[in-house]
Structures are given as C-alpha cells and as structure tokens.
Design a protein around this motif. Structure first.
Motif, PDB file in Angstrom:
ATOM      1  N   GLY A 126       0.744  -1.227   0.049  1.00 30.32           N
ATOM      2  CA  GLY A 126      -0.039  -0.078  -0.075  1.00 30.32           C
ATOM      3  C   GLY A 126       0.779   1.340  -0.216  1.00 30.32           C
ATOM      4  O   GLY A 126       1.792   1.414   0.795  1.00 30.32           O
ATOM      5  N   TRP A 127       0.629   1.939  -0.899  1.00 34.58           N
ATOM      6  CA  TRP A 127       1.348   3.251  -1.275  1.00 34.58           C
ATOM      7  C   TRP A 127       0.191   4.678  -0.733  1.00 34.58           C
ATOM      8  O   TRP A 127      -0.700   4.731  -1.306  1.00 34.58           O
ATOM      9  N   GLU A 128       0.342   5.208   0.394  1.00 32.65           N
ATOM     10  CA  GLU A 128       1.586   5.097   1.454  1.00 32.65           C
ATOM     11  C   GLU A 128       0.858   4.969   2.576  1.00 32.65           C
ATOM     12  O   GLU A 128      -0.479   5.173   2.779  1.00 32.65           O
ATOM     13  N   TYR A 129       1.647   4.869   3.799  1.00 33.22           N
ATOM     14  CA  TYR A 129       1.282   4.575   5.036  1.00 33.22           C
ATOM     15  C   TYR A 129       0.411   5.624   5.565  1.00 33.22           C
ATOM     16  O   TYR A 129      -0.608   5.490   6.323  1.00 33.22           O
ATOM     17  N   PHE A 130       0.877   6.908   5.588  1.00 35.16           N
ATOM     18  CA  PHE A 130       0.374   8.002   6.387  1.00 35.16           C
ATOM     19  C   PHE A 130      -1.124   8.344   6.408  1.00 35.16           C
ATOM     20  O   PHE A 130      -1.604   8.676   7.207  1.00 35.16           O
ATOM     21  N   ASN A 131      -1.295   8.341   5.036  1.00 34.70           N
ATOM     22  CA  ASN A 131      -2.910   8.600   4.770  1.00 34.70           C
ATOM     23  C   ASN A 131      -3.728   7.511   4.293  1.00 34.70           C
ATOM     24  O   ASN A 131      -4.838   7.707   3.514  1.00 34.70           O
ATOM     25  N   ALA A 132      -3.362   6.399   4.642  1.00 36.07           N
ATOM     26  CA  ALA A 132      -4.060   5.120   4.187  1.00 36.07           C
ATOM     27  C   ALA A 132      -5.560   5.411   4.757  1.00 36.07           C
ATOM     28  O   ALA A 132      -5.789   5.504   6.004  1.00 36.07           O
ATOM     29  N   VAL A 133      -6.667   5.102   3.938  1.00 36.59           N
ATOM     30  CA  VAL A 133      -7.929   5.280   4.496  1.00 36.59           C
ATOM     31  C   VAL A 133      -8.400   4.275   5.552  1.00 36.59           C
ATOM     32  O   VAL A 133      -8.339   3.189   5.286  1.00 36.59           O
ATOM     33  N   PRO A 134      -8.682   4.568   6.810  1.00 34.50           N
ATOM     34  CA  PRO A 134      -9.303   3.788   7.608  1.00 34.50           C
ATOM     35  C   PRO A 134      -9.938   2.792   7.259  1.00 34.50           C
ATOM     36  O   PRO A 134     -11.316   3.407   6.712  1.00 34.50           O
ATOM     37  N   VAL A 135     -10.088   1.471   7.857  1.00 33.47           N
ATOM     38  CA  VAL A 135     -11.160   0.568   7.407  1.00 33.47           C
ATOM     39  C   VAL A 135     -11.679  -0.147   8.684  1.00 33.47           C
ATOM     40  O   VAL A 135     -10.785  -0.893   9.163  1.00 33.47           O
ATOM     41  N   ASN A 136     -12.972   0.115   9.089  1.00 33.21           N
ATOM     42  CA  ASN A 136     -13.132  -0.382  10.273  1.00 33.21           C
ATOM     43  C   ASN A 136     -12.189  -0.128  11.539  1.00 33.21           C
ATOM     44  O   ASN A 136     -11.922  -0.770  12.214  1.00 33.21           O
ATOM     45  N   GLY A 137     -11.461   0.878  11.190  1.00 35.35           N
ATOM     46  CA  GLY A 137     -10.694   1.351  12.491  1.00 35.35           C
ATOM     47  C   GLY A 137     -10.328   2.459  12.647  1.00 35.35           C
ATOM     48  O   GLY A 137     -10.852   3.472  11.708  1.00 35.35           O
ATOM     49  N   ASP A 138      -9.423   3.164  13.295  1.00 37.33           N
ATOM     50  CA  ASP A 138      -9.187   4.621  13.754  1.00 37.33           C
ATOM     51  C   ASP A 138      -7.877   5.179  13.233  1.00 37.33           C
ATOM     52  O   ASP A 138      -7.424   6.300  13.645  1.00 37.33           O
ATOM     53  N   GLY A 139      -7.140   4.356  12.443  1.00 36.45           N
ATOM     54  CA  GLY A 139      -5.776   4.696  12.018  1.00 36.45           C
ATOM     55  C   GLY A 139      -5.465   4.060  10.713  1.00 36.45           C
ATOM     56  O   GLY A 139      -5.967   3.192  10.381  1.00 36.45           O
ATOM     57  N   PRO A 140      -4.397   4.570  10.120  1.00 36.68           N
ATOM     58  CA  PRO A 140      -3.960   3.947   8.622  1.00 36.68           C
ATOM     59  C   PRO A 140      -3.720   2.633   8.597  1.00 36.68           C
ATOM     60  O   PRO A 140      -3.682   1.684   7.802  1.00 36.68           O
ATOM     61  N   ASP A 141      -3.322   1.952   9.871  1.00 34.29           N
ATOM     62  CA  ASP A 141      -2.922   0.592   9.986  1.00 34.29           C
ATOM     63  C   ASP A 141      -4.144  -0.538   9.927  1.00 34.29           C
ATOM     64  O   ASP A 141      -3.752  -1.545   9.304  1.00 34.29           O
ATOM     65  N   SER A 142      -5.384   0.231   9.892  1.00 28.25           N
ATOM     66  CA  SER A 142      -6.666  -0.529   9.617  1.00 28.25           C
ATOM     67  C   SER A 142      -6.670  -1.012   8.157  1.00 28.25           C
ATOM     68  O   SER A 142      -7.242  -2.058   7.735  1.00 28.25           O
ATOM     69  N   TRP A 143      -6.003  -0.167   7.368  1.00 33.60           N
ATOM     70  CA  TRP A 143      -6.104  -0.338   5.796  1.00 33.60           C
ATOM     71  C   TRP A 143      -5.385  -1.511   5.670  1.00 33.60           C
ATOM     72  O   TRP A 143      -5.816  -2.648   4.797  1.00 33.60           O
ATOM     73  N   TYR A 144      -4.218  -1.771   6.207  1.00 32.69           N
ATOM     74  CA  TYR A 144      -3.223  -2.836   5.954  1.00 32.69           C
ATOM     75  C   TYR A 144      -3.875  -4.050   6.470  1.00 32.69           C
ATOM     76  O   TYR A 144      -3.695  -5.275   5.983  1.00 32.69           O
ATOM     77  N   ALA A 145      -4.425  -3.922   7.952  1.00 35.65           N
ATOM     78  CA  ALA A 145      -5.102  -5.234   8.269  1.00 35.65           C
ATOM     79  C   ALA A 145      -6.107  -5.636   7.443  1.00 35.65           C
ATOM     80  O   ALA A 145      -6.391  -6.865   7.523  1.00 35.65           O
ATOM     81  N   HIS A 146      -6.915  -4.699   6.804  1.00 37.28           N
ATOM     82  CA  HIS A 146      -8.274  -5.227   6.055  1.00 37.28           C
ATOM     83  C   HIS A 146      -7.614  -5.930   4.847  1.00 37.28           C
ATOM     84  O   HIS A 146      -8.178  -7.173   4.573  1.00 37.28           O
ATOM     85  N   VAL A 147      -6.543  -5.410   4.118  1.00 39.76           N
ATOM     86  CA  VAL A 147      -6.079  -6.081   2.990  1.00 39.76           C
ATOM     87  C   VAL A 147      -5.222  -7.427   3.359  1.00 39.76           C
ATOM     88  O   VAL A 147      -5.305  -8.342   2.724  1.00 39.76           O
ATOM     89  N   ARG A 148      -4.736  -7.462   4.422  1.00 49.57           N
ATOM     90  CA  ARG A 148      -3.962  -8.687   5.092  1.00 49.57           C
ATOM     91  C   ARG A 148      -5.078  -9.668   4.962  1.00 49.57           C
ATOM     92  O   ARG A 148      -4.876 -10.840   4.550  1.00 49.57           O
ATOM     93  N   GLN A 149      -6.113  -9.317   5.688  1.00 55.87           N
ATOM     94  CA  GLN A 149      -7.143 -10.698   5.818  1.00 55.87           C
ATOM     95  C   GLN A 149      -7.774 -11.104   4.380  1.00 55.87           C
ATOM     96  O   GLN A 149      -8.034 -12.113   4.170  1.00 55.87           O
ATOM     97  N   ALA A 150      -7.870 -10.082   3.470  1.00 57.45           N
ATOM     98  CA  ALA A 150      -8.554 -10.563   2.190  1.00 57.45           C
ATOM     99  C   ALA A 150      -7.425 -11.175   1.476  1.00 57.45           C
ATOM    100  O   ALA A 150      -7.780 -12.060   0.555  1.00 57.45           O
ATOM    101  N   ALA A 151      -6.173 -11.024   1.546  1.00 60.81           N
ATOM    102  CA  ALA A 151      -5.111 -11.752   1.068  1.00 60.81           C
ATOM    103  C   ALA A 151      -4.629 -13.068   1.501  1.00 60.81           C
ATOM    104  O   ALA A 151      -4.054 -13.631   0.944  1.00 60.81           O
TER     105      ALA A 151
END
Length: 311
Positions: free
Chosen positions: A284-309
């Motif tokens: 994911g490009w890039e971390y600081f402004n990743a759109v939150p997904v069911n979370g309150d921070g940019p890390d939630s975007w990465y958690a979302h795609v991790r589960q999907a993958a």
C-alpha cells in the motif's frame, strides 16, 4: 527544499497512458528453484515515506503484527556523493525517532527496507556513471541502520547490465538473507511497457531472478489496475511466479489515479489468492494517509487487505 516523492504512483502520472494490456513476452524459466529470502506468504508491505505530517511525527509502530514488510522511503544518491532520505541526510536529528521505531519493528519480526530512487531523477544515472562513488553511501547507510533490504525503484533509464551489477553487489555485500526487491510498474512486469529502467523484466528474472527476493508491481497511475484480476493475471502470463509478485495498490485516492475502494480491492485480492497458488501479497502506497477501514488509524487499511489476501 522541495519535497521529493519516491514512487511512480506520484511521479509518472503525467506519462502513463493506461498501459494495462497483455503482452506475449517469453516466459521466465525456473524462477522458484534458487534460494531467495522468503517470508510468510502473502506479504503485506507498507511504504513509509511521510514521516512528518504538518510537523507532527507519524509513527510506523501501529504496523507491528500487521505489515510483514515496511519500506522507509525514499533514499536518493545526490550528485555531490551524499545520500538523503527525502530532503535530509538520514543522520539528521529529525529521523532519530524513525530509526528507534524501525529497530522496534524489526525486533517484532517486521522486515524494514530502504526504498532507493523513485520519481526524483538522478540516483540511477549517478550509479551508472560512477558506481563505486555512489554505491558506497548506500552501503554505509544500510549497514549503519541495520536495514533488512533495499528496494530498487527505478524510474529513469538504467540498463539491464547496470541493474544486475547493483543486485549482484548488494547480494555479495549483505548475504542471502538480505532482501533485494524491485518495484517496477505493473505493465513492465507484464511485458507491455519499459518504463522502469527501459529493459525487459522477464529477461531480468531469467538472468538474475535467483538474486531477487520479490517484485512489487505498481498497479496504479495507468500502469495497472486492481479493480479486477486482469492486470495481475497478465504479469503471471508473462512468466512470473505468483509467489514472486506483490500487488501494489493505492491507500488513498489523493495519491494517484487508479485508487480502488477497500472492499473492491479486498474482493480482487481474494480472487487472486484463490486463482494463483502462493499469491505474493499486497503493498500500500503510502502509510500516513491510508484510508481507515473499520478502524481509527491508517494501519487498519493494511489489516483489511491482509485478511483479504489470506494473511
């Protein structure tokens, strides 16, 4: 000094022309037989270039347990022989907390790499003109901060032979466990363009794939699309093993054209996981402004795609 951006996602939007077609380039041969630095599959890779937002520090530590790989971006080799992380030397006090957090990430099992190059021109031209002069500060920086790898983001002309020379040197100096990564635009991996250096990536894989850890394709900015599996399928049809190719996505529509909403992206990643055994993962490009997904921070975007993958 003007802030210099690293990835084609922000640098090549003016030149990309929706090149996402299928090309019948020769397939790479036996790419999985040689030893490489392997991690859990699929990978979840986060680009960490914006370390300060409006003078507020952006910590990468929420990525612990979420991202398998974090890339500190972007390193540039300057004409005067110096190395910069974005606009300052990596030893600048503004990066003291970055290096502390990087060490903590590594202690938790996350691999941390240096992204070299990107949209700002000159790094690879300098290496081509005087390899030893410009390679040394890169080597010293990797060694000083104990980084786990280098990602070669080549967005200027750099020959196949020079690319192999740089890969060989990194592998020789840092060993088999060191990650040597390349981040070309997706259509280069598919064989339908030659933006990222100007050479054939299928040929690079045939000739030096045993020294390359994996590729992270840029599937955005007109060079690919993750709204469905077509662009990724084209890369695999060009001879690359799915375990070798991480699908690079945008985390925010402000970052470039080609943003895919998280749920749509998750559906594509799920299909890729089912379609291609050993699917390499997502970046994911890039971390600081990743759109939150069911979370309150940019890390939630990465958690979302991790589960999907399938992570």
């Amino acid at each position: 000094m003007e802030r210099r951006r690293a990835l084609t996602g922000l640098g090549a939007v003016l030149t990309a022309s929706a090149i996402v077609g299928f090309a019948l380039s020769p397939a790479a041969q036996a790419t999985d037989s040689a030893p490489r630095a392997e991690a859990e599959s699929p990978r979840v890779l986060a680009y960490y270039q914006t370390q300060y937002q409006d003078d507020s520090y952006v910590s990468p530590l929420p990525l612990k347990g979420v991202a398998t790989d974090v890339e500190v971006a972007a390193f540039h080799l300057n004409d005067d022989g110096s190395i910069h992380l974005n606009d300052e030397p990596p030893s600048d006090p503004r990066f003291d907390q970055v290096w502390k957090d990087v060490a903590e990430l590594q202690e938790s099992g996350t691999k941390v790499h240096a992204l070299l190059g990107g949209a700002a021109q000159g790094t690879y031209q300098n290496l081509a003109e005087d390899f030893e002069k410009y390679y040394q500060p890169l080597h010293d920086t990797v060694e000083k901060y104990g980084l786990d790898g280098v990602d070669l983001d080549i967005e200027e002309t750099f020959s196949l032979e020079n690319t192999k020379k740089l890969i060989d040197r990194l592998r020789t100096d840092f060993g088999e466990d060191f990650h040597v990564i390349l981040t070309p635009v997706a259509s280069d991996l598919a064989g339908s363009s030659n933006f990222s250096g100007g050479f054939d990536y299928a040929q690079l894989e045939r000739e030096a794939g045993d020294k390359i850890s994996f590729y992270t394709g840029q599937f955005y900015c007109g060079w690919g699309d993750l709204g469905d599996t077509t662009s990724y399928d084209n890369v695999i049809d060009n001879g690359f093993s799915p375990s070798r190719v991480v699908a690079g996505a945008l985390t925010n529509p402000a970052n470039c054209q080609g943003y895919v909403e998280p749920d749509e992206l998750a559906a594509t990643l799920g299909s890729l996981k089912d379609r291609h055994q050993g699917f390499g993962g997502v970046a994911g490009w890039e971390y600081f402004n990743a759109v939150p997904v069911n979370g309150d921070g940019p890390d939630s975007w990465y958690a979302h795609v991790r589960q999907a993958a399938g992570g």
